[in-house]
Design an enzyme around this catalytic site. Structure first.
Site, PDB file in Angstrom:
ATOM      1  N   ARG A   1       0.838  -1.008  -0.396  1.00 44.95           N
ATOM      2  CA  ARG A   1      -0.331   0.157  -0.035  1.00 44.95           C
ATOM      3  C   ARG A   1       0.439   0.961  -0.046  1.00 44.95           C
ATOM      4  O   ARG A   1       0.418   2.401  -0.686  1.00 44.95           O
ATOM      5  CB  ARG A   1      -0.851  -0.088   1.007  1.00 44.95           C
ATOM      6  CG  ARG A   1      -1.565   1.299   1.303  1.00 44.95           C
ATOM      7  CD  ARG A   1      -2.563   1.159   2.483  1.00 44.95           C
ATOM      8  NE  ARG A   1      -3.541   2.318   2.767  1.00 44.95           N
ATOM      9  CZ  ARG A   1      -4.550   2.934   3.304  1.00 44.95           C
ATOM     10  NH1 ARG A   1      -4.450   1.876   3.857  1.00 44.95           N
ATOM     11  NH2 ARG A   1      -5.040   4.037   3.869  1.00 44.95           N
TER      12      ARG A   1
ATOM     13  N   ASN B   1     -10.299  -4.075  -0.943  1.00 46.49           N
ATOM     14  CA  ASN B   1     -10.182  -3.157  -1.879  1.00 46.49           C
ATOM     15  C   ASN B   1      -9.452  -4.016  -3.312  1.00 46.49           C
ATOM     16  O   ASN B   1      -8.821  -4.545  -2.183  1.00 46.49           O
ATOM     17  CB  ASN B   1      -9.916  -1.586  -0.899  1.00 46.49           C
ATOM     18  CG  ASN B   1     -11.430  -1.046  -0.870  1.00 46.49           C
ATOM     19  OD1 ASN B   1     -11.866  -0.790  -1.532  1.00 46.49           O
ATOM     20  ND2 ASN B   1     -11.305  -0.539   0.498  1.00 46.49           N
TER      21      ASN B   1
ATOM     22  N   CYS C   1     -19.026  -1.235   0.852  1.00 49.00           N
ATOM     23  CA  CYS C   1     -18.313  -0.491   1.289  1.00 49.00           C
ATOM     24  C   CYS C   1     -18.644   0.218   2.287  1.00 49.00           C
ATOM     25  O   CYS C   1     -20.032   0.347   1.946  1.00 49.00           O
ATOM     26  CB  CYS C   1     -17.551   0.629  -0.519  1.00 49.00           C
ATOM     27  SG  CYS C   1     -17.416   2.231   1.137  1.00 49.00           S
ATOM     28  N   ASP C   2     -17.881   0.267   3.307  1.00 46.10           N
ATOM     29  CA  ASP C   2     -18.295   1.313   4.416  1.00 46.10           C
ATOM     30  C   ASP C   2     -18.456   2.886   4.448  1.00 46.10           C
ATOM     31  O   ASP C   2     -18.951   3.479   5.860  1.00 46.10           O
ATOM     32  CB  ASP C   2     -17.979   0.680   5.565  1.00 46.10           C
ATOM     33  CG  ASP C   2     -15.934   0.919   5.797  1.00 46.10           C
ATOM     34  OD1 ASP C   2     -16.025   2.196   4.519  1.00 46.10           O
ATOM     35  OD2 ASP C   2     -15.392   0.532   6.462  1.00 46.10           O
TER      36      ASP C   2
ATOM     37  N   HIS D   1     -16.386   4.264  -4.693  1.00 50.99           N
ATOM     38  CA  HIS D   1     -16.057   5.557  -3.762  1.00 50.99           C
ATOM     39  C   HIS D   1     -16.440   6.333  -4.725  1.00 50.99           C
ATOM     40  O   HIS D   1     -15.213   7.406  -5.413  1.00 50.99           O
ATOM     41  CB  HIS D   1     -14.008   4.764  -4.071  1.00 50.99           C
ATOM     42  CG  HIS D   1     -14.230   4.287  -2.899  1.00 50.99           C
ATOM     43  ND1 HIS D   1     -12.700   4.098  -2.355  1.00 50.99           N
ATOM     44  CD2 HIS D   1     -15.248   3.915  -1.892  1.00 50.99           C
ATOM     45  CE1 HIS D   1     -12.892   3.057  -1.361  1.00 50.99           C
ATOM     46  NE2 HIS D   1     -13.832   2.784  -0.972  1.00 50.99           N
TER      47      HIS D   1
ATOM     48  N   TYR E   1     -14.574  10.581  -1.180  1.00 51.54           N
ATOM     49  CA  TYR E   1     -13.514   9.767  -2.514  1.00 51.54           C
ATOM     50  C   TYR E   1     -12.875  10.913  -3.673  1.00 51.54           C
ATOM     51  O   TYR E   1     -12.742  10.326  -4.884  1.00 51.54           O
ATOM     52  CB  TYR E   1     -13.652   8.793  -2.519  1.00 51.54           C
ATOM     53  CG  TYR E   1     -13.105   7.634  -1.772  1.00 51.54           C
ATOM     54  CD1 TYR E   1     -11.673   7.278  -1.436  1.00 51.54           C
ATOM     55  CD2 TYR E   1     -13.501   6.650  -0.342  1.00 51.54           C
ATOM     56  CE1 TYR E   1     -10.850   5.531  -0.274  1.00 51.54           C
ATOM     57  CE2 TYR E   1     -13.222   6.331   0.873  1.00 51.54           C
ATOM     58  CZ  TYR E   1     -11.983   5.857   0.384  1.00 51.54           C
ATOM     59  OH  TYR E   1     -11.280   5.108   1.416  1.00 51.54           O
TER      60      TYR E   1
ATOM     61  N   ARG F   1      -0.925   7.906   3.856  1.00 47.94           N
ATOM     62  CA  ARG F   1      -1.816   6.940   4.744  1.00 47.94           C
ATOM     63  C   ARG F   1      -0.993   5.065   5.285  1.00 47.94           C
ATOM     64  O   ARG F   1      -1.738   5.458   6.563  1.00 47.94           O
ATOM     65  CB  ARG F   1      -2.973   6.859   4.006  1.00 47.94           C
ATOM     66  CG  ARG F   1      -4.068   6.514   4.641  1.00 47.94           C
ATOM     67  CD  ARG F   1      -4.460   6.952   5.553  1.00 47.94           C
ATOM     68  NE  ARG F   1      -5.961   6.108   6.735  1.00 47.94           N
ATOM     69  CZ  ARG F   1      -5.707   6.430   8.153  1.00 47.94           C
ATOM     70  NH1 ARG F   1      -4.645   7.435   9.251  1.00 47.94           N
ATOM     71  NH2 ARG F   1      -6.098   5.924   8.999  1.00 47.94           N
TER      72      ARG F   1
HETATM   73  P1  NAD Z   1      -3.887  -5.754   6.518  1.00 46.83           P
HETATM   74  O1  NAD Z   1      -2.883  -5.504   5.606  1.00 46.83           O
HETATM   75  O2  NAD Z   1      -4.415  -5.665   7.955  1.00 46.83           O
HETATM   76  O3  NAD Z   1      -5.197  -7.310   6.796  1.00 46.83           O
HETATM   77  C1  NAD Z   1      -5.758  -8.064   5.577  1.00 46.83           C
HETATM   78  C2  NAD Z   1      -4.814  -9.633   5.853  1.00 46.83           C
HETATM   79  O4  NAD Z   1      -4.952 -10.034   4.575  1.00 46.83           O
HETATM   80  C3  NAD Z   1      -3.371 -10.223   5.559  1.00 46.83           C
HETATM   81  O5  NAD Z   1      -3.305 -10.910   7.242  1.00 46.83           O
HETATM   82  C4  NAD Z   1      -2.975 -10.911   4.588  1.00 46.83           C
HETATM   83  O6  NAD Z   1      -1.899 -11.634   5.527  1.00 46.83           O
HETATM   84  C5  NAD Z   1      -4.302 -11.249   4.594  1.00 46.83           C
HETATM   85  N1  NAD Z   1      -3.846 -11.432   3.135  1.00 46.83           N
HETATM   86  C6  NAD Z   1      -3.415 -10.812   2.421  1.00 46.83           C
HETATM   87  N2  NAD Z   1      -3.691 -11.783   0.883  1.00 46.83           N
HETATM   88  C7  NAD Z   1      -4.227 -12.781   1.415  1.00 46.83           C
HETATM   89  C8  NAD Z   1      -4.898 -13.652   0.741  1.00 46.83           C
HETATM   90  N3  NAD Z   1      -4.260 -14.083  -0.915  1.00 46.83           N
HETATM   91  N4  NAD Z   1      -5.156 -14.852   1.016  1.00 46.83           N
HETATM   92  C9  NAD Z   1      -5.835 -14.505   2.539  1.00 46.83           C
HETATM   93  N5  NAD Z   1      -5.180 -14.374   3.173  1.00 46.83           N
HETATM   94  C10 NAD Z   1      -4.690 -13.001   2.380  1.00 46.83           C
HETATM   95  O7  NAD Z   1      -4.918  -4.703   5.941  1.00 46.83           O
HETATM   96  P2  NAD Z   1      -6.329  -4.022   6.651  1.00 46.83           P
HETATM   97  O8  NAD Z   1      -6.073  -2.496   6.847  1.00 46.83           O
HETATM   98  O9  NAD Z   1      -7.188  -4.327   7.928  1.00 46.83           O
HETATM   99  O10 NAD Z   1      -7.636  -4.350   5.350  1.00 46.83           O
HETATM  100  C11 NAD Z   1      -8.222  -5.191   4.737  1.00 46.83           C
HETATM  101  C12 NAD Z   1      -8.867  -4.949   3.501  1.00 46.83           C
HETATM  102  O11 NAD Z   1     -10.554  -5.170   3.967  1.00 46.83           O
HETATM  103  C13 NAD Z   1      -8.395  -4.030   2.656  1.00 46.83           C
HETATM  104  O12 NAD Z   1      -8.398  -4.298   1.037  1.00 46.83           O
HETATM  105  C14 NAD Z   1      -8.839  -2.522   2.636  1.00 46.83           C
HETATM  106  O13 NAD Z   1      -8.241  -2.284   1.784  1.00 46.83           O
HETATM  107  C15 NAD Z   1     -10.389  -3.384   3.072  1.00 46.83           C
HETATM  108  N6  NAD Z   1     -11.101  -2.859   3.209  1.00 46.83           N
HETATM  109  C16 NAD Z   1     -12.060  -2.253   3.062  1.00 46.83           C
HETATM  110  C17 NAD Z   1     -13.760  -1.633   3.407  1.00 46.83           C
HETATM  111  C18 NAD Z   1     -14.672  -1.462   2.824  1.00 46.83           C
HETATM  112  O14 NAD Z   1     -15.431  -0.460   2.601  1.00 46.83           O
HETATM  113  N7  NAD Z   1     -14.935  -2.029   1.452  1.00 46.83           N
HETATM  114  C19 NAD Z   1     -12.720  -0.897   4.763  1.00 46.83           C
HETATM  115  C20 NAD Z   1     -12.491  -0.955   5.180  1.00 46.83           C
HETATM  116  C21 NAD Z   1     -11.114  -2.235   5.149  1.00 46.83           C
HETATM  117  C1  G6P Z   2     -13.176   3.359   4.196  1.00 49.63           C
HETATM  118  C2  G6P Z   2     -12.908   2.994   2.733  1.00 49.63           C
HETATM  119  C3  G6P Z   2     -12.200   2.064   2.566  1.00 49.63           C
HETATM  120  C4  G6P Z   2     -11.177   1.700   3.122  1.00 49.63           C
HETATM  121  C5  G6P Z   2     -10.610   2.184   4.219  1.00 49.63           C
HETATM  122  C6  G6P Z   2      -8.899   2.863   4.216  1.00 49.63           C
HETATM  123  O1  G6P Z   2     -13.350   2.576   5.214  1.00 49.63           O
HETATM  124  O2  G6P Z   2     -14.917   2.829   2.395  1.00 49.63           O
HETATM  125  O3  G6P Z   2     -12.413   1.105   1.548  1.00 49.63           O
HETATM  126  O4  G6P Z   2     -10.937   0.944   3.137  1.00 49.63           O
HETATM  127  O5  G6P Z   2     -11.781   3.861   3.991  1.00 49.63           O
HETATM  128  O6  G6P Z   2      -9.014   3.059   5.914  1.00 49.63           O
HETATM  129  P1  G6P Z   2      -7.625   3.311   6.523  1.00 49.63           P
HETATM  130  O7  G6P Z   2      -7.342   4.067   7.891  1.00 49.63           O
HETATM  131  O8  G6P Z   2      -7.377   1.787   6.593  1.00 49.63           O
HETATM  132  O9  G6P Z   2      -7.117   4.072   5.226  1.00 49.63           O
HETATM  133 MN    MN Z   3     -14.877   1.358   0.830  1.00 42.47          MN
END
Ligand code: NAD
Ligand code: G6P
Ligand code: MN
Length: 442
Positions: free
Chosen positions: A94, A148, A170-171, A201, A265, A285
């Site tokens: 990232r 994501n 998405c949240d 987004h 976004y 970030r």
């Molecule tokens: P993080 O790196 O702490 O956790 C992600 C985990 O996924 C890690 O433990 C990693 O080892 C694992 N991983 C990676 N590739 C993998 C695979 N192929 N199979 C199984 N596990 C795998 O990340 P985070 O900041 O906690 O975020 C997690 C995800 O949630 C991100 O994609 C983030 O963008 C997403 N997210 C989405 C929303 C939304 O609104 N859609 C909101 C918050 C977070």
């Molecule tokens: C929001 C979005 C997510 C994104 C997150 C990033 O929740 O909807 O898609 O992953 O923000 O937050 P962070 O704290 O990791 O920058």
């Molecule tokens: Mn999102």
């Protein structure tokens, strides 16, 4: 007695996992569980989170079976729901997604612009793998995906797994609606009925009413015109400065179409020069998250495991993640709840590509989402969305065809990028940084 469900959290080592487990425990009455499993491909990272969650579960819900594994068969057998939040490449990648474009004077962001495109090229394979494990070992399960970049991941599943039971959500709209509710003095966003359309987004609210049908737009508008989505003129405690800036900047984004309210976004697409000027290419970030959220979650987990009691750490429930339970219960109990999901357009927005993945209100029941009609959208939004959806489709085509050319076109077409030459320079740096993750491009 209500049926009890079995859930696997994919990306068990995520910083969001403990908050989601606490949220699931707080919602057991409406979504009863018999089993929770974690799955991750990084066993060491997952173990730290899982051992702490084991302590919490033993204290709060000893009847729920708990396990964690890196073995797909163990993880995905006998599950009703897969809750997926993986981050392929984790925070170090990232950081590169954010810093490489910034070196070229372009927005460096997790899900928008070239950084989001690079992340998409990593995520597609990881998410498809999880869909396939689910279908192999629990063919009747549903995958609730919030990995994501959701827009690109959703387009990839539309193209490559069109019949799979996967819901992308998405949240961000939920977070913004919570702020709107606060602005008008309601306790919860659930006391509002909204209309919204766009891409993930990348969308706009066109109507916000209370449950009696009263229009809440004028009151929200008055506030947003002055403060964006910052609920009062002072900074809220607990909200990080960078997020607070994003909520405040919504004021300028809103001004481009004052009859609607924008997703935060959109600032990356409409004010990229401002975003770049306010970015530090040496500290983005990803650095903030590694220094704060990741450190906090992992040190709390270690402390809980060491002491054998949850009071030894400071893990917090992720209240607004209860949308995941809303979604799961909608499927499990056919609640027909109205939610914003990322689904194939298929005419819902009638002057927009029927084959685009759009974020719109849907009624959700046991057989999945039923999208509501949006109708005709204005030229400003239609133009922006057409350009962005083409970017997202080109990324997926680039991944499928292993095409350098299509990826160059995708980056060139992103509204955040000034020219094809800058796009090429960024692409070549991203390619080098992502050699272990992207398909080899021709
Ligand atoms: P993080 O790196 O702490 O956790 C992600 C985990 O996924 C890690 O433990 C990693 O080892 C694992 N991983 C990676 N590739 C993998 C695979 N192929 N199979 C199984 N596990 C795998 O990340 P985070 O900041 O906690 O975020 C997690 C995800 O949630 C991100 O994609 C983030 O963008 C997403 N997210 C989405 C929303 C939304 O609104 N859609 C909101 C918050 C977070
Ligand atoms: C929001 C979005 C997510 C994104 C997150 C990033 O929740 O909807 O898609 O992953 O923000 O937050 P962070 O704290 O990791 O920058
Ligand atoms: Mn999102």
């Amino acid at each position: 007695m209500k049926k009890k469900f079995s859930v696997v959290v994919a990306g068990g080592g995520s910083t969001f996992t403990p908050g989601i487990v606490l949220m699931l425990l707080a919602n057991l009455e409406r979504f009863p569980l018999r089993s929770i499993k974690f799955y991750d491909n990084d066993g060491a990272r997952q173990e730290i989170v899982a051992e702490a969650c084991k302590v919490i579960l033993k204290e709060q819900a000893p009847d729920i079976e708990f396990g964690y594994t890196t073995d797909p068969k163990t993880a995905f057998s006998d599950v009703d729901f897969v809750m997926a939040h993986i981050r392929v490449g984790k925070y170090p990648m990232r950081e590169k997604d954010e810093k490489i474009p910034l070196r070229h004077g372009v927005v460096g962001q997790e899900t928008c612009g070239p950084g989001g495109i690079a992340y998409g090229m990593r995520s597609i394979g990881g998410v498809l793998e999880i869909v396939d494990y689910m279908e192999k070992y629990s063919p009747n399960a549903w995958m609730l995906n919030y990995s994501n970049p959701a827009a690109i991941v959703a387009e990839a599943t539309r193209r490559l797994r069109p019949h799979s039971r996967i819901l992308n959500i998405c949240d961000m709209p939920i977070g913004i609606e919570g702020r709107m509710a606060q602005i008008v003095g309601l306790k919860s966003r659930k006391e509002m009925q909204v209309r919204y359309y766009g891409l993930n987004h990348f969308g706009w609210w066109t109507s916000i009413e209370d449950l009696k049908g009263n229009d809440l737009m004028p009151k929200i508008r008055e506030h947003v015109a002055k403060h964006g989505y910052v609920p009062s003129s002072t900074n809220e405690p607990g909200v990080e400065a960078s997020w607070n800036d994003t909520f405040a900047k919504a004021k300028d984004v809103w001004a481009l179409d004052p009859s609607t309210f924008p997703n935060t976004y959109l600032k990356y697409y409409l004010f990229p020069d401002y975003v770049v000027a306010h970015s530090n290419p040496e500290h983005t970030r990803a650095n903030e998250v590694m220094e704060h959220r990741e450190k906090h979650v992992f040190s709390s987990c270690a402390a809980i495991t060491k002491a054998g009691k949850s009071s030894a750490g400071e893990l917090e429930i992720d209240e607004h993640a209860s949308y995941i339970v809303d979604l799961a219960t909608a499927i499990a109990f056919n609640t027909q709840e109205r939610m914003l999901l990322i689904v194939p357009n298929q005419g819902a927005i009638n002057n927009f590509d029927p084959e685009a993945m759009v974020e719109i209100p849907c009624l959700v029941g046991s057989n999945g989402p039923e999208p509501l009609t949006v109708g005709k959208i204005p030229l400003f939004q239609q133009g922006l969305m057409s350009q962005q959806v083409a970017v997202e489709k080109l990324v997926v085509e680039a991944w499928i065809e292993k095409s350098y050319l299509k990826l160059w076109q995708a980056i060139t077409l992103s509204k955040t990028v000034p020219s094809a030459s800058v796009a090429k320079a960024i692409l070549d740096d991203l390619l080098e940084a992502n050699k272990d993750y992207w398909p080899e491009l021709k």
